[in-house]
Design a protein around this motif. Structure first.
Motif, PDB file in Angstrom:
ATOM      1  N   ALA A   1       0.597  -1.127  -0.130  1.00 33.10           N
ATOM      2  CA  ALA A   1      -0.075  -0.242  -0.146  1.00 33.10           C
ATOM      3  C   ALA A   1       0.911   1.437  -0.024  1.00 33.10           C
ATOM      4  O   ALA A   1       0.569   2.337  -0.594  1.00 33.10           O
ATOM      5  CB  ALA A   1      -0.900   0.051   1.158  1.00 33.10           C
TER       6      ALA A   1
ATOM      7  N   GLN B   1      -3.892   4.234   2.817  1.00 34.57           N
ATOM      8  CA  GLN B   1      -3.398   3.727   1.664  1.00 34.57           C
ATOM      9  C   GLN B   1      -3.685   2.280   1.593  1.00 34.57           C
ATOM     10  O   GLN B   1      -3.848   1.675   0.427  1.00 34.57           O
ATOM     11  CB  GLN B   1      -1.617   3.877   2.073  1.00 34.57           C
ATOM     12  CG  GLN B   1      -1.192   5.074   2.028  1.00 34.57           C
ATOM     13  CD  GLN B   1       0.265   5.395   2.297  1.00 34.57           C
ATOM     14  OE1 GLN B   1       0.519   4.744   3.132  1.00 34.57           O
ATOM     15  NE2 GLN B   1       1.055   6.205   1.827  1.00 34.57           N
ATOM     16  N   VAL B   2      -3.906   1.649   2.745  1.00 32.24           N
ATOM     17  CA  VAL B   2      -4.333   0.243   2.479  1.00 32.24           C
ATOM     18  C   VAL B   2      -5.847   0.136   2.117  1.00 32.24           C
ATOM     19  O   VAL B   2      -6.114  -0.776   0.953  1.00 32.24           O
ATOM     20  CB  VAL B   2      -4.294  -0.535   4.218  1.00 32.24           C
ATOM     21  CG1 VAL B   2      -5.047  -1.851   4.082  1.00 32.24           C
ATOM     22  CG2 VAL B   2      -2.990  -0.690   4.662  1.00 32.24           C
TER      23      VAL B   2
ATOM     24  N   LEU C   1      -5.397   0.544  -1.619  1.00 34.52           N
ATOM     25  CA  LEU C   1      -4.860  -0.628  -2.422  1.00 34.52           C
ATOM     26  C   LEU C   1      -6.006  -1.422  -2.483  1.00 34.52           C
ATOM     27  O   LEU C   1      -6.321  -2.140  -3.535  1.00 34.52           O
ATOM     28  CB  LEU C   1      -3.778  -1.200  -1.549  1.00 34.52           C
ATOM     29  CG  LEU C   1      -3.191  -2.452  -2.067  1.00 34.52           C
ATOM     30  CD1 LEU C   1      -2.291  -2.538  -3.210  1.00 34.52           C
ATOM     31  CD2 LEU C   1      -2.315  -3.074  -0.965  1.00 34.52           C
TER      32      LEU C   1
END
Length: 208
Positions: free
Chosen positions: A60, A198-199, A202
């Protein structure tokens, strides 16, 4: 290029390490593999590194292309210029190159999810003034409570000074891999909210 960027089957990254290299990785050292290829002024560089973050978190961090410029050394600009699909982007980069003028180029980046907790990003340079070609890949998978990252790149320079810059280019790739590892580890404690965002980005890209 296809052979250079193809994803490995899940769970096999560590199988490419010798017992000595695997011991280095387990102890937290970066493992550098340099391969001279016929007709290529610079070698293919492969770097293995253990990271104290989950495989998903590491992927990520690197997948946040526009944040790359804030932590990867010598990256002056990283801007998404075209979204081809949720997992495929053209990214414009500006890179500081010692001795020579800065390099500016677009690269095609493709995200893949080969198995649970196993991620890959392949890239291909589209055009540049000083660089003839660049293909590479990033892969990460679970490893001893954290992640094992493999960062691989093959750059074909266009400058006549390529021989003088070989060592510098290798060190820059090592520094880039180290920066990805450090960023993933530091965000877990310094900015978990950013890491979670960010995860989620992703996961959203892979869900499409």
């Amino acid at each position: 290029a296809a052979l250079l960027t193809q994803s490995l089957p899940a769970g096999l990254l560590s199988d490419y390490l010798t017992p000595s290299q695997e011991s280095q990785v387990r102890n937290g050292s970066q493992v550098l593999v340099v391969e001279d290829l016929e007709g290529c002024p610079w070698p293919r560089v492969t770097i293995y590194q253990k990271i104290n973050a989950s495989s998903e978190e590491v992927a990520a961090v690197f997948f946040d292309f526009e944040d790359n410029k804030s932590f990867i050394p010598n990256v002056l600009r990283s801007k998404i210029s075209r979204i081809i699909s949720p997992a495929e982007f053209e990214v414009d980069f500006s890179i500081n190159i010692p001795i020579l003028p800065d390099e500016h180029y677009p690269a095609l980046n493709t995200l893949s999810h080969t198995a649970p907790e196993c991620y890959g990003i392949a890239w291909k340079l589209l055009k540049a003034r000083q660089t003839k070609d660049s293909v590479g890949s990033f892969q990460t998978e679970p490893f001893e409570g954290g992640a094992l990252m493999r960062y691989r790149n093959l750059v074909t320079p266009g400058s006549r000074m390529a021989g003088l810059l070989r060592g510098i280019a290798i060190r820059q790739m090592q520094n880039a891999a180290e920066a990805i590892a450090s960023r993933a580890e530091s965000l877990k404690t310094s900015n978990p909210d950013q890491l979670e965002r960010q995860v989620q980005d992703l996961r959203a890209a892979l869900a499409e």
